[in-house]
Design a protein around this motif. Structure first.
Motif, mmCIF file in Angstrom:
data_model
loop_
_atom_site.group_PDB
_atom_site.id
_atom_site.type_symbol
_atom_site.label_atom_id
_atom_site.label_comp_id
_atom_site.label_asym_id
_atom_site.label_seq_id
_atom_site.Cartn_x
_atom_site.Cartn_y
_atom_site.Cartn_z
ATOM 1 N N VAL A 116 -5.834 5.173 -5.136
ATOM 2 C CA VAL A 116 -4.569 4.937 -4.440
ATOM 3 C C VAL A 116 -4.801 3.955 -3.295
ATOM 4 C CG1 VAL A 116 -2.680 6.006 -3.158
ATOM 5 C CG2 VAL A 116 -3.813 7.276 -4.996
ATOM 6 N N PRO A 117 -4.177 2.776 -3.337
ATOM 7 C CA PRO A 117 -4.332 1.840 -2.216
ATOM 8 C C PRO A 117 -3.540 2.316 -1.007
ATOM 9 C CG PRO A 117 -2.764 0.974 -3.807
ATOM 10 C CD PRO A 117 -3.312 2.230 -4.405
ATOM 11 N N GLN A 124 -8.235 9.294 -4.644
ATOM 12 C CA GLN A 124 -9.020 8.505 -3.683
ATOM 13 C C GLN A 124 -8.113 7.555 -2.907
ATOM 14 O OE1 GLN A 124 -13.048 7.109 -4.400
ATOM 15 N NE2 GLN A 124 -12.333 5.006 -4.117
ATOM 16 N N PHE A 125 -8.138 7.682 -1.581
ATOM 17 C CA PHE A 125 -7.441 6.751 -0.700
ATOM 18 C C PHE A 125 -8.369 5.569 -0.420
ATOM 19 C CE2 PHE A 125 -5.120 10.667 1.084
ATOM 20 C CZ PHE A 125 -4.053 10.483 0.220
ATOM 21 N N SER A 126 -7.969 4.397 -0.861
ATOM 22 C CA SER A 126 -8.826 3.209 -0.745
ATOM 23 C C SER A 126 -8.168 2.172 0.152
ATOM 24 C CB SER A 126 -9.083 2.600 -2.129
ATOM 25 O OG SER A 126 -9.792 3.498 -2.960
ATOM 26 N N ASN A 127 -8.868 1.795 1.210
ATOM 27 C CA ASN A 127 -8.375 0.705 2.065
ATOM 28 C C ASN A 127 -9.446 -0.342 2.340
ATOM 29 O OD1 ASN A 127 -9.995 2.038 3.929
ATOM 30 N ND2 ASN A 127 -8.279 2.943 5.048
ATOM 31 N N GLY A 128 -10.569 -0.250 1.629
ATOM 32 C CA GLY A 128 -11.597 -1.272 1.767
ATOM 33 C C GLY A 128 -12.273 -1.295 3.114
ATOM 34 N N ARG A 143 -0.018 2.081 -8.575
ATOM 35 C CA ARG A 143 0.527 0.929 -7.844
ATOM 36 C C ARG A 143 1.734 1.300 -6.991
ATOM 37 N NH1 ARG A 143 0.650 -2.493 -13.308
ATOM 38 N NH2 ARG A 143 1.279 -0.382 -13.913
ATOM 39 N N ASP A 144 2.373 2.422 -7.286
ATOM 40 C CA ASP A 144 3.481 2.914 -6.467
ATOM 41 C C ASP A 144 3.552 4.433 -6.618
ATOM 42 O OD1 ASP A 144 5.076 3.567 -8.819
ATOM 43 O OD2 ASP A 144 5.499 1.420 -8.970
ATOM 44 N N ALA A 160 0.844 -1.189 0.000
ATOM 45 C CA ALA A 160 0.000 0.000 0.000
ATOM 46 C C ALA A 160 0.884 1.245 0.000
ATOM 47 C CB ALA A 160 -0.922 -0.009 1.214
ATOM 48 N N LEU A 161 0.288 2.388 -0.287
ATOM 49 C CA LEU A 161 1.026 3.650 -0.300
ATOM 50 C C LEU A 161 0.710 4.448 0.959
ATOM 51 C CD1 LEU A 161 0.919 2.727 -3.336
ATOM 52 C CD2 LEU A 161 1.010 5.157 -3.927
ATOM 53 N N ASP A 162 1.710 5.134 1.460
ATOM 54 C CA ASP A 162 1.548 5.980 2.634
ATOM 55 C C ASP A 162 0.821 7.260 2.213
ATOM 56 O OD1 ASP A 162 1.776 7.625 4.848
ATOM 57 O OD2 ASP A 162 3.896 7.185 5.194
ATOM 58 N N PRO A 163 -0.337 7.573 2.802
ATOM 59 C CA PRO A 163 -1.045 8.813 2.424
ATOM 60 C C PRO A 163 -0.180 10.063 2.567
ATOM 61 C CG PRO A 163 -2.444 7.424 3.774
ATOM 62 C CD PRO A 163 -1.090 6.799 3.800
#
Length: 577
Positions: free
Chosen positions: A548-549, A479-483, A525-526, A369-372
């Motif tokens: 953005v994951p 969009q920050f997506s973490n489900g 993805r990065d 995942a990416l750091d916000p």
């Protein structure tokens, strides 16, 4: 003042124009059809079609915050009005001036159980400053003028104007006043200022905590002048962010529980004199009344509404009624210049800023995942300082509050902290984009509005993407997506022994959703790929969406002070708002 003849709907359009309105946001409904027919024939009024009434309010709210003048939202009776209430709660709590035009059922249908019949005066009473029920077409100009003036008078907020559908049909010949609506600037009580100035002169660690009232009063220059000459540190609430150039030697950044920098909160906690200027000073802004504490420091509470607000959260505080700009300007004339204190505080602030930056650079990589924080830093480096940013609560807010540094004053970071509603940013971005196009220095129209949102918020407000695509607005959605409903999941992790319940979302395809609304969308993805996609989005000139994951909040801690205390075990109780 001139005479105007026409239907109530035509008079309403003319009155809006004469009050200075140029753009309104809304959704058509049965009772407002006549109004829409009149709007269609007005080249001087732009109606922005939204896809739900809460979103229309959020768009008008962001428009109002960015331009610092009343936003206008239009809804219809029944479901339209009731949907609007959810948005108005944010504007009311955050002191955002709005004028709500709500059409209503025919006067002859009252009490019959007609479809969409609602007591709108009662409905709006909890989320507006005032409600005006218009019973005759001839009364529309006065009602509109009064609503615009009430929206900006004292503590700003929404005002509802309710017009039955048969009043919109009724014809009349009326005088429509030409009135530019400006907020009054009440001066302070001069007798109280001299002793306050002397208290500031004698302080070792004075600080101003600036809230949204500084923006509303256009008090940026007055704040900077006082802080610089007298050597007073300046922290801001989230709503006050941008009240001062955040690279200024006296600027501490945001204080408080959500997005406050630790050294800013620490300075305010240890200050001997604290001026609370245009802020609610609630539990979030003050880190549960630690910064400043309720005892020890001299607290001076500056508020445009009444001195009674001083004692609500800080009993014993000195209440000073007045417009923020007038109070700060008057104090600047009375306090002594203090270059030694300025140098001492500026040196301390510079060291703390550098240490905060070093600590941020050492955050562990949450890959895959990416750091916000890293994403926000990349965006910050790629856009000009004048860019407008709109964000949702949850993941975006604390990172933006702490890490998005504005090198010039102004309200350009729009974070909804009145109620902190999910789903604000999608429609808020639409309102902000229209505001950007109307600003006098509209050379900025080539700079897109940046929207930081979340997958949970998208589920509430995705329809605004269609509005952005239909209008071809220059908005970049990140969009920050973490489900998950990450904020609530973090509360469950820290305070309920990780008993996660109803905070996990399905893994839906956000890129496909945005694309389905006509917004070009990609997934990063990065960080390097994100930067490439963001650069392409900036060059596109239209709306774009980047998914953005990111990790769950409890796995990658944002700057939320109570959560850090929970992790270290120094505080185990859930914070009380």
């Amino acid at each position: 003042m001139t005479l105007f003849a026409g239907s109530g709907a035509e008079i309403l359009c003319e009155a809006l124009h004469r009050c200075g309105a140029s753009t309104l946001f809304g959704v058509p409904g049965d009772t407002g059809v006549t109004f829409y027919d009149a709007l269609a024939r007005r080249a001087d009024l732009t109606h922005v079609l939204m896809n739900d009434e809460r979103g229309a309010v959020f768009a008008a709210d962001a428009y109002a915050r960015r331009l610092n003048r009343p936003g206008v939202v239009e809804v219809s009776s029944g479901g339209g009005a009731t949907f609007a209430v959810g948005g108005l709660g944010e504007s009311y709590a955050a002191s955002v001036p709005l004028v709500v035009i709500s059409s209503d059922i025919h006067r002859g249908s009252r009490g019959t159980g007609a479809l969409t019949e609602t007591d709108q005066v009662a409905l709006f009473s909890g989320v507006t400053k005032a409600q005006r029920l218009v019973e005759r077409a001839a009364d529309i100009p006065a009602a509109l003028t009064d609503a615009f003036e009430e929206a900006v008078r004292g503590r700003p907020g929404p005002v509802a104007v309710i017009v039955p559908e048969d009043v919109l049909d009724e014809t009349a010949r009326v005088a429509v006043p030409e009135r530019a609506v400006t907020a009054p600037h009440p001066g302070p009580d001069a007798a109280t200022l001299v002793p306050i100035a002397r208290v500031i002169d004698g302080a070792e660690r004075p600080v101003i905590v600036a809230g949204g009232g500084v923006h509303l009063a256009a008090a940026h220059a007055a704040l900077s002048a006082l802080a610089g000459r007298a050597g007073i540190a300046v922290a801001t609430s989230i709503h006050g962010k941008g009240a001062i150039d955040e690279t200024d030697p006296m600027s501490l950044g945001v204080v408080g529980a959500n997005g406050g920098r630790d050294y800013a909160t620490g300075f305010v906690a240890d200050a001997d004199v604290v001026l609370l200027v245009g802020t609610r000073a609630n539990a979030t802004n003050t880190d549960s009344f630690r910064a400043p504490p309720r005892t020890g420091a001299v607290v001076i509470y500056v508020d445009v509404e009444s001195p009674g607000r001083a004692g609500r959260n800080y009993p014993g505080a000195t209440g000073l009624t007045g417009d923020a700009r007038e109070v700060l300007t008057a104090l600047d004339r009375l306090v002594q210049a203090n270059p030694a204190r300025h140098a001492r505080i500026a040196g301390w602030v510079a060291q703390e800023r550098a240490e905060w930056d070093r600590a941020a650079d050492k955050r562990p990589d949450p890959s895959p995942a990416l750091d916000p924080l890293r994403v926000i830093q990349r965006v910050h480096a790629m856009v000009p300082d004048g860019a407008t940013v709109v964000a949702d609560c949850g993941t975006p807010t604390p990172y933006l509050a702490a890490a998005w540094t504005q090198s010039s004053a102004g309200r350009r970071l729009l974070l909804p902290r009145g109620h902190g509603p999910m789903g604000y940013a999608h429609p808020g971005g639409v309102g902000a984009a229209y505001a950007e196009a109307e600003r006098p220095e509209a050379g900025n129209t080539a700079v897109p509005v940046i929207v930081f949102t979340t997958d949970g918020s998208m589920l509430m407000a995705a329809g605004a993407l269609e509005s952005a695509a239909r209008s071809g607005l220059p908005i970049i959605y990140v969009q920050f997506s973490n489900g998950s409903l990450g904020w609530i999941k973090a509360l469950q992790a820290f305070y309920h022994e990780e008993r996660f319940f109803q905070t996990q979302l399905s893994a839906y395809d956000a890129v496909a959703v945005a694309g389905g609304f006509g917004v070009p969308a990609r997934r990063a993805r990065d960080l390097d790929e994100f930067a490439e996609l963001f650069a392409e989005a900036m060059a596109s000139g239209g709306p774009c969406f980047i998914d953005v994951p990111v990790p769950d909040e409890h796995d990658c801690l944002p700057p939320v002070s109570s959560w850090h205390r929970a992790v270290t075990g120094t505080e185990t109780a859930r914070p009380v708002y």
